[in-house]
Design a protein around this motif. Sequence first.
Motif, PDB file in Angstrom:
ATOM      1  N   SER A 127     -25.386 -30.183  38.686  1.00 34.16           N
ATOM      2  CA  SER A 127     -24.165 -29.928  38.902  1.00 34.16           C
ATOM      3  C   SER A 127     -24.190 -28.216  38.199  1.00 34.16           C
ATOM      4  CB  SER A 127     -23.198 -30.682  38.283  1.00 34.16           C
ATOM      5  OG  SER A 127     -21.945 -30.408  38.991  1.00 34.16           O
ATOM      6  N   SER A 128     -25.014 -27.576  37.797  1.00 35.84           N
ATOM      7  CA  SER A 128     -25.210 -26.252  37.262  1.00 35.84           C
ATOM      8  C   SER A 128     -25.198 -25.445  38.813  1.00 35.84           C
ATOM      9  CB  SER A 128     -26.201 -26.035  36.405  1.00 35.84           C
ATOM     10  OG  SER A 128     -27.468 -26.434  37.059  1.00 35.84           O
ATOM     11  N   MET A 129     -25.256 -23.874  38.523  1.00 35.13           N
ATOM     12  CA  MET A 129     -25.188 -23.488  39.639  1.00 35.13           C
ATOM     13  C   MET A 129     -26.490 -23.492  40.682  1.00 35.13           C
ATOM     14  SD  MET A 129     -22.281 -21.424  40.093  1.00 35.13           S
ATOM     15  CE  MET A 129     -22.341 -19.879  40.922  1.00 35.13           C
ATOM     16  N   GLY A 130     -27.617 -23.353  39.666  1.00 34.11           N
ATOM     17  CA  GLY A 130     -28.751 -23.722  40.295  1.00 34.11           C
ATOM     18  C   GLY A 130     -29.116 -24.933  41.021  1.00 34.11           C
ATOM     19  N   SER A 131     -28.734 -26.077  40.137  1.00 32.37           N
ATOM     20  CA  SER A 131     -29.008 -27.368  40.644  1.00 32.37           C
ATOM     21  C   SER A 131     -28.250 -27.809  41.544  1.00 32.37           C
ATOM     22  CB  SER A 131     -29.295 -28.445  39.377  1.00 32.37           C
ATOM     23  OG  SER A 131     -28.074 -28.430  38.705  1.00 32.37           O
ATOM     24  N   ALA A 132     -26.948 -27.537  41.548  1.00 35.41           N
ATOM     25  CA  ALA A 132     -26.066 -27.720  42.483  1.00 35.41           C
ATOM     26  C   ALA A 132     -26.297 -27.110  44.031  1.00 35.41           C
ATOM     27  CB  ALA A 132     -24.467 -27.597  42.316  1.00 35.41           C
ATOM     28  N   SER A 133     -26.908 -25.942  43.835  1.00 39.65           N
ATOM     29  CA  SER A 133     -27.710 -25.143  44.890  1.00 39.65           C
ATOM     30  C   SER A 133     -28.643 -25.859  45.573  1.00 39.65           C
ATOM     31  CB  SER A 133     -27.962 -23.919  44.563  1.00 39.65           C
ATOM     32  OG  SER A 133     -26.686 -22.862  44.197  1.00 39.65           O
ATOM     33  N   LEU A 134     -29.509 -26.409  44.724  1.00 39.34           N
ATOM     34  CA  LEU A 134     -30.718 -27.106  45.459  1.00 39.34           C
ATOM     35  C   LEU A 134     -30.081 -28.290  45.863  1.00 39.34           C
ATOM     36  CD1 LEU A 134     -33.160 -27.356  42.376  1.00 39.34           C
ATOM     37  CD2 LEU A 134     -33.384 -25.979  44.355  1.00 39.34           C
ATOM     38  N   GLY A 135     -29.072 -29.115  45.277  1.00 36.24           N
ATOM     39  CA  GLY A 135     -28.399 -30.333  45.889  1.00 36.24           C
ATOM     40  C   GLY A 135     -27.827 -29.939  47.442  1.00 36.24           C
ATOM     41  N   GLY A 136     -27.637 -31.062  48.164  1.00 29.36           N
ATOM     42  CA  GLY A 136     -27.228 -30.631  49.421  1.00 29.36           C
ATOM     43  C   GLY A 136     -25.706 -31.232  49.624  1.00 29.36           C
ATOM     44  N   MET A 137     -25.003 -31.164  48.741  1.00 28.79           N
ATOM     45  CA  MET A 137     -23.882 -31.612  48.755  1.00 28.79           C
ATOM     46  C   MET A 137     -22.489 -30.609  48.996  1.00 28.79           C
ATOM     47  SD  MET A 137     -23.657 -35.104  47.104  1.00 28.79           S
ATOM     48  CE  MET A 137     -24.980 -36.230  46.916  1.00 28.79           C
ATOM     49  N   GLU A 138     -22.103 -30.755  50.204  1.00 29.14           N
ATOM     50  CA  GLU A 138     -21.331 -29.942  50.816  1.00 29.14           C
ATOM     51  C   GLU A 138     -19.910 -29.705  50.187  1.00 29.14           C
ATOM     52  OE1 GLU A 138     -20.878 -30.545  55.021  1.00 29.14           O
ATOM     53  OE2 GLU A 138     -23.115 -29.948  55.298  1.00 29.14           O
ATOM     54  N   PRO A 139     -19.457 -30.871  49.696  1.00 29.88           N
ATOM     55  CA  PRO A 139     -18.071 -30.329  48.733  1.00 29.88           C
ATOM     56  C   PRO A 139     -18.423 -29.824  47.405  1.00 29.88           C
ATOM     57  CG  PRO A 139     -18.190 -32.678  49.529  1.00 29.88           C
ATOM     58  CD  PRO A 139     -19.362 -31.894  50.002  1.00 29.88           C
ATOM     59  N   MET A 140     -19.474 -29.848  47.041  1.00 33.08           N
ATOM     60  CA  MET A 140     -19.819 -29.035  45.675  1.00 33.08           C
ATOM     61  C   MET A 140     -20.231 -27.539  46.224  1.00 33.08           C
ATOM     62  SD  MET A 140     -22.342 -31.865  43.985  1.00 33.08           S
ATOM     63  CE  MET A 140     -22.612 -30.800  42.081  1.00 33.08           C
ATOM     64  N   HIS A 141     -20.861 -27.420  47.341  1.00 32.86           N
ATOM     65  CA  HIS A 141     -21.246 -26.142  47.642  1.00 32.86           C
ATOM     66  C   HIS A 141     -19.918 -25.224  48.014  1.00 32.86           C
ATOM     67  CE1 HIS A 141     -25.617 -26.905  49.045  1.00 32.86           C
ATOM     68  NE2 HIS A 141     -25.302 -26.861  47.888  1.00 32.86           N
TER      69      HIS A 141
END
Length: 465
Positions: free
Chosen positions: A159-173
């Motif tokens: 959930s950090s800026m980098g790791s959430a960017s790696l993640g593919g969860m659109e509501p987080m992006h």
Amino acid sequence: MNMIANHLPTAELQALDAAHHLHPFTAGDELKAKGARVITQARGITLTDSDGKEMMDGMAGLWCVNIGYGRDELAEAAAAQMKQLPYYNTFFQTTHVPAISLAKQLADLAPGTLNHTFFASSGSEANDTNIRLVRHYWAAQGKPEKQVIISRGNSYHGSSMGSASLGGMEPMHAQGGLPIAGIEHIGQPDWYGEGGDMDPDEFGLLRARELEHKIAELGEDKVAAFIAEPIQGAGGVIIPPASYWPEIQRICDAHEILLIADEVICGFGRTGNWFGIETLDIRPDMMTIAKGVTSGYVPLGGSMVTDAVAEVLNGAGDFNHGYTYSGHPVSCAVALENLRIIAEEGLVAHVRDTAAPHLAKKWGALADHPMVGEARSIGLMASLALSPDKTARAVFDVPAGTVGLRCREASFDLGLVMRHVGDRMVISPPLVISEAEIDTLVERAWQAIDRAYGWARSEGLIKGD
Ligand SMILES: *Cc1c(COP(=O)(O)O)cnc(C)c1O
């Protein structure tokens, strides 16, 4: 002895919580209206709330309490370490015995030559480390252009800026301007949800080959790494078709990119081996660990790399990266005790030989329910898809997650913590769960599905009713 045991009445705790505590992944006004569940204690696989109600924890906290709750050995390991050396850092050529011992223990447990660990305090921090580490690695080899990291839609990496960017969860992006530059996503291997009329293995190959197409599109000289969870956890326990991982491995081997396995959920026994990469026969260059490494008793994460990667990094001068708590001695001491328990109590073998086969049989039978489209498990991770028309793998005519949420709420009422990801229901119980407890878990899951089914029928959501 403490104010926590003799707590205020639940309503007052909930009011204070709503007034002062901002929760992760929670809508504040809904929380205010309903009041948070207040968990006060836990033993084995059972949670107790502030009203004394007991619940079976089908999620092992957040996929992390592998050895179950209430193991005094971990508390004693933490206390002993706090008395001896509560804190010291590992920056600037300094170390301490707990970090040394844990790094060695992890090297012994991890397959292949994954013999080196960079410590963090969470999976998010470890994946942020991975972003910087792979880019630094390629720069050190005279290839600073190799910057892009390829990941997958609906993956979860933190959930950090980098790791959430790696993640593919659109509501987080959608919140905070993500993803950061240099991260690309390909499709997930979710045959049930996205495979249409294709045969699962054919679909698995198609999705794996998106990686090869993406590498070609970007240029191999621009791509640093590919990251993936062996089995997507937070995305809904999505077990890829058998064809998927061998093809991903072939593609990574054929091109000059690093393969990062995010083992934060799959690691430490969850899939019936120490690591998910053993269950799925993956040979990564790097591996992210967290959660089960301490069974969640204290925070710890890490990035593990092979001898070959470590050799490049070690020859590349300072890595200008580190956390105050990298290799925190208390976390390392607790991790060591946790790993000792997993090993000495044979928990990996318990999962592989007893619990996982039993769960596969019982959970698989949930597919007999008229509202369940598929029900699958691997090790002690399981999911099922709720569907209004199971033979067509159809979705409900209400927003995704409406029926799933009903099912989750019913499950809580029935004394089982089960999570919903859209209209998929997922579980990931502590590894110590017994066969009898699995029976109870699955009975409650069936009843919860049945209650959600009753509601869905009354709303006219079931096809052919
Ligand atoms: C939970 C999770 C993370 C993030 O870990 P935190 O400790 O919450 O930062 C990363 N990757 C995967 C696969 C996870 O499940």
